[in-house]
Motif scaffolding. Structure first.
Motif, PDB file in Angstrom:
ATOM      1  N   LYS A   3     126.276   8.782  57.375  1.00  0.00           N
ATOM      2  CA  LYS A   3     127.586   9.422  57.418  1.00  0.00           C
ATOM      3  C   LYS A   3     128.721   8.413  57.568  1.00  0.00           C
ATOM      4  O   LYS A   3     129.857   8.722  57.328  1.00  0.00           O
ATOM      5  CB  LYS A   3     127.648  10.432  58.562  1.00  0.00           C
ATOM      6  N   ARG A   4     128.424   7.211  58.001  1.00  0.00           N
ATOM      7  CA  ARG A   4     129.504   6.241  58.173  1.00  0.00           C
ATOM      8  C   ARG A   4     129.610   5.331  56.950  1.00  0.00           C
ATOM      9  O   ARG A   4     128.661   5.158  56.204  1.00  0.00           O
ATOM     10  CB  ARG A   4     129.315   5.431  59.438  1.00  0.00           C
ATOM     11  N   ILE A   5     130.778   4.766  56.779  1.00  0.00           N
ATOM     12  CA  ILE A   5     131.049   3.934  55.613  1.00  0.00           C
ATOM     13  C   ILE A   5     130.391   2.570  55.796  1.00  0.00           C
ATOM     14  O   ILE A   5     130.392   1.995  56.881  1.00  0.00           O
ATOM     15  CB  ILE A   5     132.566   3.798  55.396  1.00  0.00           C
ATOM     16  N   VAL A  42     134.247  -2.236  40.671  1.00  0.00           N
ATOM     17  CA  VAL A  42     133.232  -1.241  40.304  1.00  0.00           C
ATOM     18  C   VAL A  42     132.301  -0.920  41.477  1.00  0.00           C
ATOM     19  O   VAL A  42     132.045   0.253  41.743  1.00  0.00           O
ATOM     20  CB  VAL A  42     132.453  -1.671  39.043  1.00  0.00           C
ATOM     21  N   PRO A  43     131.796  -1.916  42.213  1.00  0.00           N
ATOM     22  CA  PRO A  43     130.970  -1.558  43.372  1.00  0.00           C
ATOM     23  C   PRO A  43     131.716  -0.698  44.401  1.00  0.00           C
ATOM     24  O   PRO A  43     131.155   0.262  44.930  1.00  0.00           O
ATOM     25  CB  PRO A  43     130.582  -2.906  43.974  1.00  0.00           C
ATOM     26  N   MET A  44     132.973  -1.018  44.653  1.00  0.00           N
ATOM     27  CA  MET A  44     133.729  -0.230  45.622  1.00  0.00           C
ATOM     28  C   MET A  44     133.992   1.173  45.084  1.00  0.00           C
ATOM     29  O   MET A  44     133.895   2.148  45.831  1.00  0.00           O
ATOM     30  CB  MET A  44     135.033  -0.940  45.979  1.00  0.00           C
ATOM     31  N   TYR A  45     134.291   1.286  43.813  1.00  0.00           N
ATOM     32  CA  TYR A  45     134.524   2.587  43.184  1.00  0.00           C
ATOM     33  C   TYR A  45     133.256   3.444  43.242  1.00  0.00           C
ATOM     34  O   TYR A  45     133.300   4.597  43.661  1.00  0.00           O
ATOM     35  CB  TYR A  45     134.978   2.357  41.739  1.00  0.00           C
ATOM     36  N   CYS A  46     132.132   2.869  42.837  1.00  0.00           N
ATOM     37  CA  CYS A  46     130.866   3.618  42.831  1.00  0.00           C
ATOM     38  C   CYS A  46     130.454   4.022  44.241  1.00  0.00           C
ATOM     39  O   CYS A  46     130.010   5.147  44.468  1.00  0.00           O
ATOM     40  CB  CYS A  46     129.758   2.797  42.174  1.00  0.00           C
ATOM     41  N   ILE A  52     131.840  10.041  49.017  1.00  0.00           N
ATOM     42  CA  ILE A  52     132.532  11.332  48.968  1.00  0.00           C
ATOM     43  C   ILE A  52     131.556  12.448  48.603  1.00  0.00           C
ATOM     44  O   ILE A  52     131.540  13.507  49.222  1.00  0.00           O
ATOM     45  CB  ILE A  52     133.716  11.276  47.976  1.00  0.00           C
ATOM     46  N   MET A  53     130.728  12.209  47.593  1.00  0.00           N
ATOM     47  CA  MET A  53     129.774  13.231  47.145  1.00  0.00           C
ATOM     48  C   MET A  53     128.776  13.593  48.251  1.00  0.00           C
ATOM     49  O   MET A  53     128.506  14.767  48.490  1.00  0.00           O
ATOM     50  CB  MET A  53     129.004  12.752  45.913  1.00  0.00           C
ATOM     51  N   LEU A  57     131.070  16.039  50.759  1.00  0.00           N
ATOM     52  CA  LEU A  57     130.797  17.277  50.027  1.00  0.00           C
ATOM     53  C   LEU A  57     129.386  17.808  50.235  1.00  0.00           C
ATOM     54  O   LEU A  57     129.070  18.907  49.798  1.00  0.00           O
ATOM     55  CB  LEU A  57     131.058  17.065  48.530  1.00  0.00           C
ATOM     56  N   GLY A  58     128.516  17.004  50.874  1.00  0.00           N
ATOM     57  CA  GLY A  58     127.190  17.484  51.228  1.00  0.00           C
ATOM     58  C   GLY A  58     126.127  17.426  50.141  1.00  0.00           C
ATOM     59  O   GLY A  58     125.087  18.043  50.274  1.00  0.00           O
ATOM     60  N   TYR A  59     126.370  16.699  49.083  1.00  0.00           N
ATOM     61  CA  TYR A  59     125.348  16.558  48.044  1.00  0.00           C
ATOM     62  C   TYR A  59     124.367  15.457  48.414  1.00  0.00           C
ATOM     63  O   TYR A  59     124.609  14.664  49.319  1.00  0.00           O
ATOM     64  CB  TYR A  59     125.996  16.212  46.691  1.00  0.00           C
TER      65      TYR A  59
END
Length: 128
Positions: A3-5, A42-46, A52-53, A57-59
């Motif tokens: 759950k943590r970044i 790209v790594p940070m974006y992905c 987020i997903m 959002l729980g996926y």
């Protein structure tokens, strides 16, 4: 996914902020300003999309190779084709596209493909 970044995301974010501060102060380091930031984009974006997903959002989703390559194409088009046509602050550069691709591949293979030198040497030792 936790759950943590990830601390890798924070390291990339801090590096990005540090580079922006250096640019504001007028200090320009060519390789870092030109290609390092593109390589970590790209790594940070992905990772951010994955976070987020999954966490918000729980996926239960993780980016596959198709997503990473699509992200490379999307960011390349956005920052190397579209933005240079809109603003003079952006430059369309093929080396930046290669940096996006390299960063995406490093992210994909080191984040999702489980391989290590220990496994490599164990397999090599078993063959002999």
């Amino acid at each position: 996914m936790r759950k943590r970044i990830s601390y890798w995301f924070f390291v990339g974010l801090i590096a990005w902020i540090f580079i922006i501060v250096l640019r504001k102060k007028g200090l320009y380091i060519p390789v870092i300003n030109d290609h390092f930031t593109d390589c970590i984009t790209v790594p940070m974006y992905c990772y951010l999309i994955e976070y987020i997903m999954n966490s918000l959002l729980g996926y239960h989703w993780k980016p596959n190779l198709k997503f990473v390559l699509t992200s490379v194409l999307y960011l390349s088009f956005l920052f190397e084709v579209l933005c240079p046509g809109v603003s003079h602050r952006f430059t369309g550069d093929i080396l930046d596209v290669l940096a996006y691709f390299a960063g995406g591949m490093v992210y994909y293979f080191f984040r999702f493909k489980t391989f290590s030198l220990v496994q490599f040497y164990d397999k090599k030792a078993n063959r002999s």
